[in-house]
Design a protein around this motif. Sequence first.
Motif, mmCIF file in Angstrom:
data_model
loop_
_atom_site.group_PDB
_atom_site.id
_atom_site.type_symbol
_atom_site.label_atom_id
_atom_site.label_comp_id
_atom_site.label_asym_id
_atom_site.label_seq_id
_atom_site.Cartn_x
_atom_site.Cartn_y
_atom_site.Cartn_z
ATOM 1 N N ALA A 210 0.893 -1.361 0.031
ATOM 2 C CA ALA A 210 0.142 0.145 0.096
ATOM 3 C C ALA A 210 0.972 1.179 -0.081
ATOM 4 C CB ALA A 210 -0.925 0.001 1.323
ATOM 5 N N HIS A 211 0.536 2.173 -0.869
ATOM 6 C CA HIS A 211 1.594 3.201 -1.119
ATOM 7 C C HIS A 211 0.851 4.340 -1.982
ATOM 8 C CE1 HIS A 211 5.312 5.348 -1.198
ATOM 9 N NE2 HIS A 211 5.472 5.486 -2.421
ATOM 10 N N PRO B 82 -3.204 1.497 -4.330
ATOM 11 C CA PRO B 82 -2.854 2.861 -4.044
ATOM 12 C C PRO B 82 -3.598 3.762 -3.020
ATOM 13 C CG PRO B 82 -3.589 2.436 -6.528
ATOM 14 C CD PRO B 82 -3.924 1.169 -5.517
ATOM 15 N N LEU B 83 -3.073 4.602 -2.263
ATOM 16 C CA LEU B 83 -3.667 5.153 -1.077
ATOM 17 C C LEU B 83 -3.628 6.727 -1.393
ATOM 18 C CD1 LEU B 83 -1.779 3.474 1.926
ATOM 19 C CD2 LEU B 83 -4.057 2.953 1.157
ATOM 20 N N SER B 84 -4.869 7.156 -1.067
ATOM 21 C CA SER B 84 -4.718 8.679 -1.269
ATOM 22 C C SER B 84 -4.544 9.562 0.247
ATOM 23 C CB SER B 84 -6.220 9.187 -1.691
ATOM 24 O OG SER B 84 -7.291 8.548 -0.666
ATOM 25 N N ASP B 85 -4.342 10.749 0.005
ATOM 26 C CA ASP B 85 -3.868 11.540 1.124
ATOM 27 C C ASP B 85 -4.837 11.504 2.396
ATOM 28 O OD1 ASP B 85 -2.445 12.865 2.925
ATOM 29 O OD2 ASP B 85 -3.343 14.875 1.942
ATOM 30 N N ARG C 154 -3.473 6.057 9.086
ATOM 31 C CA ARG C 154 -3.734 7.081 8.116
ATOM 32 C C ARG C 154 -2.563 7.255 7.354
ATOM 33 N NH1 ARG C 154 -5.140 12.659 10.347
ATOM 34 N NH2 ARG C 154 -6.116 11.086 11.981
ATOM 35 N N ARG C 155 -2.755 7.460 6.009
ATOM 36 C CA ARG C 155 -1.667 7.706 5.251
ATOM 37 C C ARG C 155 -1.586 9.343 5.075
ATOM 38 N NH1 ARG C 155 3.214 6.441 2.500
ATOM 39 N NH2 ARG C 155 3.617 7.876 0.799
ATOM 40 N N LEU C 156 -0.395 9.817 5.313
ATOM 41 C CA LEU C 156 -0.343 11.470 5.243
ATOM 42 C C LEU C 156 0.692 11.832 4.068
ATOM 43 C CD1 LEU C 156 -0.049 11.957 9.240
ATOM 44 C CD2 LEU C 156 -1.999 12.254 7.709
ATOM 45 N N GLU C 157 0.127 12.393 2.883
ATOM 46 C CA GLU C 157 1.048 12.630 2.066
ATOM 47 C C GLU C 157 1.980 14.004 2.524
ATOM 48 O OE1 GLU C 157 1.458 10.967 -0.544
ATOM 49 O OE2 GLU C 157 0.414 9.586 0.442
ATOM 50 N N THR C 158 3.481 13.967 2.390
ATOM 51 C CA THR C 158 4.109 14.915 2.515
ATOM 52 C C THR C 158 5.163 14.928 1.425
ATOM 53 O OG1 THR C 158 5.751 13.267 3.778
ATOM 54 C CG2 THR C 158 4.040 14.409 5.247
ATOM 55 N N LEU D 217 3.967 9.768 5.274
ATOM 56 C CA LEU D 217 4.084 8.924 6.589
ATOM 57 C C LEU D 217 2.867 8.101 6.996
ATOM 58 C CD1 LEU D 217 5.525 12.027 8.557
ATOM 59 C CD2 LEU D 217 6.531 10.390 7.112
ATOM 60 N N MET D 218 2.861 7.383 8.145
ATOM 61 C CA MET D 218 1.736 6.476 8.614
ATOM 62 C C MET D 218 1.471 7.308 9.837
ATOM 63 S SD MET D 218 0.210 4.750 6.129
ATOM 64 C CE MET D 218 0.480 3.432 4.990
#
Length: 239
Positions: A92-93, A112-115, A127-131, A142-143
């Motif tokens: 999962a990315h 695929p993961l969304s922000d 929770r995936r956090l886009e940085t 980050l997770m």
Amino acid sequence: METTVTEIAPDIYRMSTYIGEANLLFNQFLIDAEEPLLFHCGLRALFPLVSDAVARVTPVEGLRWITFGHVEADECGAMNSWLAAAPRAEVAHTAMGCVVSVNDMADRPPRPLSDGEVLDLGGRRVRRLETPHVPHGWDAGLMYEETTGTLLCGDLFTAMGNAPALTESEIVSPALAAEDVFGASCLTAGTAPAMHRLAGLAPTALGLMHGPSYTGDCSQALHDLADAYEERFTASLRR
């Protein structure tokens, strides 16, 4: 070399290997839940050590999710080794990272993961956090484990040397010292604001990839590192 296992928060385990030639710790994190998740795959050469360490907590073949902050050898080098060992596991990315890299690299199609997307692991929620470009990498993210308040923060706060598994000692000075050596962080106008947003989560623990896990004032540490990076970025504009 040996890989040690430490529970840094309830059901969150740190697998840590110190590599003397690099003078760095290389850490992976296992969230032990109904659907176990591994954050960071590690280098391919470390797979035997790290998989043995994971097996001390949960059967490797039962892993459900394999994740990492960004595409880099020490974060995803062993990705396909984990997929081979865990038949039902999915990578999962971030969606962009899947399109650019992981779709081609992974032996099975990734998820695929969304922000802001949450994976419900059964007992734990990640929770995936886009940085993007924080600290580096177009696909960086980050997770955040919501139940325990643990932020798995990848290469943020990278420190050189060996260290205890857990610390409340300040982690900003070692991170800045490592930055002086490696110059690994992308210092842009968006760096400090992204880190201040992370501080707003008020995490209770920080899982560092290269360093000890931190259980002091996590929000303040994030604010302080953000301010230091902002100062360096501003100074670079005056040169």
